[in-house]
Design a protein around this motif. Sequence first.
Motif, PDB file in Angstrom:
ATOM      1  N   VAL A  10      -2.893  -8.913   5.810  1.00  0.00           N
ATOM      2  CA  VAL A  10      -1.558  -9.009   6.413  1.00  0.00           C
ATOM      3  C   VAL A  10      -0.574  -9.460   5.331  1.00  0.00           C
ATOM      4  O   VAL A  10      -0.612 -10.611   4.878  1.00  0.00           O
ATOM      5  N   ASN A  11       0.266  -8.527   4.911  1.00  0.00           N
ATOM      6  CA  ASN A  11       1.311  -8.844   3.945  1.00  0.00           C
ATOM      7  C   ASN A  11       2.492  -9.423   4.724  1.00  0.00           C
ATOM      8  O   ASN A  11       3.176  -8.715   5.454  1.00  0.00           O
ATOM      9  N   MET A  12       2.706 -10.705   4.581  1.00  0.00           N
ATOM     10  CA  MET A  12       3.724 -11.377   5.401  1.00  0.00           C
ATOM     11  C   MET A  12       5.137 -11.205   4.849  1.00  0.00           C
ATOM     12  O   MET A  12       6.116 -11.641   5.465  1.00  0.00           O
ATOM     13  N   LYS A  13       5.228 -10.578   3.679  1.00  0.00           N
ATOM     14  CA  LYS A  13       6.519 -10.224   3.074  1.00  0.00           C
ATOM     15  C   LYS A  13       7.501 -11.403   3.115  1.00  0.00           C
ATOM     16  O   LYS A  13       7.112 -12.542   2.852  1.00  0.00           O
ATOM     17  N   THR A  14       8.756 -11.115   3.495  1.00  0.00           N
ATOM     18  CA  THR A  14       9.758 -12.197   3.560  1.00  0.00           C
ATOM     19  C   THR A  14      10.356 -12.261   4.961  1.00  0.00           C
ATOM     20  O   THR A  14      11.529 -12.585   5.140  1.00  0.00           O
ATOM     21  N   ASN A  92       1.887  -4.578  -7.589  1.00  0.00           N
ATOM     22  CA  ASN A  92       2.588  -3.286  -7.564  1.00  0.00           C
ATOM     23  C   ASN A  92       2.890  -2.771  -6.158  1.00  0.00           C
ATOM     24  O   ASN A  92       2.864  -1.559  -5.916  1.00  0.00           O
ATOM     25  N   HIS A  93       3.202  -3.659  -5.242  1.00  0.00           N
ATOM     26  CA  HIS A  93       3.638  -3.192  -3.914  1.00  0.00           C
ATOM     27  C   HIS A  93       4.911  -2.367  -4.098  1.00  0.00           C
ATOM     28  O   HIS A  93       5.683  -2.622  -5.036  1.00  0.00           O
ATOM     29  N   SER A  94       5.150  -1.412  -3.230  1.00  0.00           N
ATOM     30  CA  SER A  94       6.329  -0.540  -3.447  1.00  0.00           C
ATOM     31  C   SER A  94       7.642  -1.310  -3.333  1.00  0.00           C
ATOM     32  O   SER A  94       8.688  -0.826  -3.750  1.00  0.00           O
ATOM     33  N   VAL A 140      -3.211   2.600  -0.637  1.00  0.00           N
ATOM     34  CA  VAL A 140      -2.227   3.682  -0.701  1.00  0.00           C
ATOM     35  C   VAL A 140      -1.244   3.520   0.457  1.00  0.00           C
ATOM     36  O   VAL A 140      -1.650   3.352   1.607  1.00  0.00           O
ATOM     37  N   GLU A 141       0.046   3.512   0.097  1.00  0.00           N
ATOM     38  CA  GLU A 141       1.097   3.307   1.101  1.00  0.00           C
ATOM     39  C   GLU A 141       2.263   4.238   0.816  1.00  0.00           C
ATOM     40  O   GLU A 141       2.969   4.034  -0.185  1.00  0.00           O
ATOM     41  N   PRO A 142       2.480   5.258   1.636  1.00  0.00           N
ATOM     42  CA  PRO A 142       3.663   6.096   1.423  1.00  0.00           C
ATOM     43  C   PRO A 142       4.934   5.305   1.766  1.00  0.00           C
ATOM     44  O   PRO A 142       5.101   4.893   2.930  1.00  0.00           O
ATOM     45  N   GLU A 144       7.933   5.837   2.476  1.00  0.00           N
ATOM     46  CA  GLU A 144       8.837   6.267   3.560  1.00  0.00           C
ATOM     47  C   GLU A 144       8.302   5.898   4.944  1.00  0.00           C
ATOM     48  O   GLU A 144       9.045   5.907   5.920  1.00  0.00           O
ATOM     49  N   LEU A 145       7.033   5.555   5.045  1.00  0.00           N
ATOM     50  CA  LEU A 145       6.477   5.191   6.365  1.00  0.00           C
ATOM     51  C   LEU A 145       6.402   3.677   6.575  1.00  0.00           C
ATOM     52  O   LEU A 145       6.102   3.193   7.669  1.00  0.00           O
ATOM     53  N   ILE A 146       6.690   2.919   5.510  1.00  0.00           N
ATOM     54  CA  ILE A 146       6.593   1.454   5.595  1.00  0.00           C
ATOM     55  C   ILE A 146       7.635   0.902   6.569  1.00  0.00           C
ATOM     56  O   ILE A 146       8.798   1.283   6.533  1.00  0.00           O
ATOM     57  N   GLY A 147       7.182   0.043   7.459  1.00  0.00           N
ATOM     58  CA  GLY A 147       8.084  -0.602   8.409  1.00  0.00           C
ATOM     59  C   GLY A 147       8.391   0.261   9.629  1.00  0.00           C
ATOM     60  O   GLY A 147       9.084  -0.171  10.543  1.00  0.00           O
ATOM     61  N   GLY A 148       7.855   1.493   9.647  1.00  0.00           N
ATOM     62  CA  GLY A 148       8.128   2.399  10.762  1.00  0.00           C
ATOM     63  C   GLY A 148       7.080   2.316  11.854  1.00  0.00           C
ATOM     64  O   GLY A 148       6.223   1.430  11.844  1.00  0.00           O
ATOM     65  N   ASP A 149       7.149   3.265  12.787  1.00  0.00           N
ATOM     66  CA  ASP A 149       6.224   3.230  13.927  1.00  0.00           C
ATOM     67  C   ASP A 149       5.151   4.300  13.860  1.00  0.00           C
ATOM     68  O   ASP A 149       4.292   4.377  14.730  1.00  0.00           O
ATOM     69  N   GLY A 179      -1.925   1.732   4.150  1.00  0.00           N
ATOM     70  CA  GLY A 179      -0.944   0.959   4.900  1.00  0.00           C
ATOM     71  C   GLY A 179       0.312   1.752   5.111  1.00  0.00           C
ATOM     72  O   GLY A 179       0.516   2.800   4.498  1.00  0.00           O
ATOM     73  N   ALA A 180       1.144   1.256   5.988  1.00  0.00           N
ATOM     74  CA  ALA A 180       2.463   1.794   6.372  1.00  0.00           C
ATOM     75  C   ALA A 180       2.408   2.268   7.823  1.00  0.00           C
ATOM     76  O   ALA A 180       1.660   3.190   8.154  1.00  0.00           O
ATOM     77  N   GLY A 181       3.164   1.577   8.640  1.00  0.00           N
ATOM     78  CA  GLY A 181       3.303   1.972  10.042  1.00  0.00           C
ATOM     79  C   GLY A 181       2.092   1.690  10.918  1.00  0.00           C
ATOM     80  O   GLY A 181       2.049   2.117  12.072  1.00  0.00           O
ATOM     81  N   VAL A 182       1.102   0.969  10.382  1.00  0.00           N
ATOM     82  CA  VAL A 182      -0.110   0.722  11.181  1.00  0.00           C
ATOM     83  C   VAL A 182       0.204  -0.295  12.282  1.00  0.00           C
ATOM     84  O   VAL A 182       0.713  -1.381  12.008  1.00  0.00           O
ATOM     85  N   ILE A 199      -7.030  -1.928   6.097  1.00  0.00           N
ATOM     86  CA  ILE A 199      -5.587  -1.691   6.023  1.00  0.00           C
ATOM     87  C   ILE A 199      -4.821  -2.859   5.388  1.00  0.00           C
ATOM     88  O   ILE A 199      -5.282  -4.002   5.372  1.00  0.00           O
ATOM     89  N   LEU A 200      -3.635  -2.480   4.936  1.00  0.00           N
ATOM     90  CA  LEU A 200      -2.632  -3.463   4.526  1.00  0.00           C
ATOM     91  C   LEU A 200      -1.538  -3.294   5.581  1.00  0.00           C
ATOM     92  O   LEU A 200      -1.044  -2.181   5.787  1.00  0.00           O
ATOM     93  N   VAL A 201      -1.201  -4.381   6.255  1.00  0.00           N
ATOM     94  CA  VAL A 201      -0.253  -4.269   7.373  1.00  0.00           C
ATOM     95  C   VAL A 201       0.763  -5.392   7.297  1.00  0.00           C
ATOM     96  O   VAL A 201       0.463  -6.495   6.822  1.00  0.00           O
ATOM     97  N   ALA A 202       1.971  -5.128   7.774  1.00  0.00           N
ATOM     98  CA  ALA A 202       2.991  -6.184   7.798  1.00  0.00           C
ATOM     99  C   ALA A 202       3.624  -6.262   9.180  1.00  0.00           C
ATOM    100  O   ALA A 202       3.210  -7.060  10.027  1.00  0.00           O
ATOM    101  N   SER A 203       4.611  -5.396   9.439  1.00  0.00           N
ATOM    102  CA  SER A 203       5.404  -5.535  10.666  1.00  0.00           C
ATOM    103  C   SER A 203       4.576  -5.453  11.945  1.00  0.00           C
ATOM    104  O   SER A 203       4.902  -6.115  12.936  1.00  0.00           O
ATOM    105  N   GLY A 204       3.509  -4.656  11.931  1.00  0.00           N
ATOM    106  CA  GLY A 204       2.676  -4.502  13.134  1.00  0.00           C
ATOM    107  C   GLY A 204       2.082  -5.823  13.596  1.00  0.00           C
ATOM    108  O   GLY A 204       1.753  -5.994  14.772  1.00  0.00           O
ATOM    109  N   VAL A 205       1.953  -6.783  12.670  1.00  0.00           N
ATOM    110  CA  VAL A 205       1.443  -8.107  13.043  1.00  0.00           C
ATOM    111  C   VAL A 205       2.584  -9.119  13.077  1.00  0.00           C
ATOM    112  O   VAL A 205       2.828  -9.781  14.087  1.00  0.00           O
TER     113      VAL A 205
HETATM  114  O1  G3P Z   1       2.030  -4.071   2.508  1.00  0.00           O
HETATM  115  C1  G3P Z   1       2.034  -3.583   3.805  1.00  0.00           C
HETATM  116  C2  G3P Z   1       3.198  -2.781   4.095  1.00  0.00           C
HETATM  117  O2  G3P Z   1       3.994  -2.338   3.078  1.00  0.00           O
HETATM  118  C3  G3P Z   1       3.187  -1.958   5.310  1.00  0.00           C
HETATM  119  O3  G3P Z   1       4.240  -2.446   6.044  1.00  0.00           O
HETATM  120  O4  G3P Z   1       5.438  -2.966   8.069  1.00  0.00           O
HETATM  121  O5  G3P Z   1       4.586  -0.653   7.687  1.00  0.00           O
HETATM  122  O6  G3P Z   1       2.976  -2.495   8.177  1.00  0.00           O
HETATM  123  P1  G3P Z   1       4.303  -2.134   7.584  1.00  0.00           P
END
Ligand code: G3P
Length: 225
Positions: A10-14, A92-94, A140-142, A144-149, A179-182, A199-205
Motif C-alpha cells: 500500500v503506497n500511502m503517497k501524500t 522510480n515511482h511514476s 508495472v504501473e501505466p 494514465e490509470l493511476i488513481g482511476g477506477d 498497480g494502477a486503479g486496483v 499489487i501496488l495500490v494506493a487510492s483503493g485502500v
Molecule cells: O503506487 C501505487 C499507485 O501508483 C497506484 O495508485 O491510486 O491507482 O492505486 P492507485
Amino acid sequence: MTMRKPIIIVNMKTYLQSIGEKAIKLAKSAAKVSEKTGAEIILAPQLADLKEVAKIVPAYSQHIDPIEPGAHTGHVLGESLKDAGATGVIINHSEDVVPFDDIKKNIEKARSLGLTTVVCAPSAIEAEEIAKFSPDFIAVEPPELIGGDISVSTAKPELIEETVRGVHKVNPNIKVLCGAGVKTGKDVKKAMELGAEGILVASGVVKAEDPEVALMDLSGACVEK
Ligand code: G3P
C-alpha cells in the motif's frame, strides 16, 4: 492443492487520509487482515510516520537517494530508513521518477543495507531494462490509470503478461507486481492469474470508505500455484 496468496504493497503517497494517527490505524488494520488472510501486506507511509508504522507492520520507504552519510540536506539516507525500521524501498515511482542511472545506484545502496527493492516501471520495455539491475520486485504501473477506477488488470491485461515474460527472460527470480486503479479482490486475482505476485495500490485502500474492508477484499484473492 496449494494456493498462492497475494503480496499487497500500500503506497500511502501524500494523502491526508494516510498520515499521523490515520497511518497508525491503517497499520493496525493491515496487521489484522494479514493475520486473518495470510496475504503479505506492506505499507509505504510518509517518512514522518515510518518509524511508528514499522513497529506494527512491514514498512517500505516511498523514496531513497543514492547518497552516503554526510552533508545532503533534504535527501533520504538509506541508513536512516534502516534505522527507523524500514525493510524496503520503492524506487522510480511514476510520481517520483529518477534518472535511469540512479535506479541502479539506488538498488545497490538499498541492497547493501539489506532493504528489499521495488522498482516501478511504466511499460514492459522499461521493466525489462530495469530487470538487468536485479531488484527484488518490479511493479508495472501505466501512469494514465493511476488513481482511476479501471484496474490495470482489466484495462491492460496484456501489459502484465508482457512484463512478466520480459522480466523473467532477464531474471526469473524477480517478482512482478502491477498497480494502477486496483480496487477489488477480483482485480488482484486477475493480476495474479496473469503472472503477477501481487499489487501496488494506493487510492483503493487509502481513500476507501473503510480501508480495512478494502484490504480484506484485496487480500482474499488467491490463485492455485
Ligand atoms: O503506487 C501505487 C499507485 O501508483 C497506484 O495508485 O491510486 O491507482 O492505486 P492507485
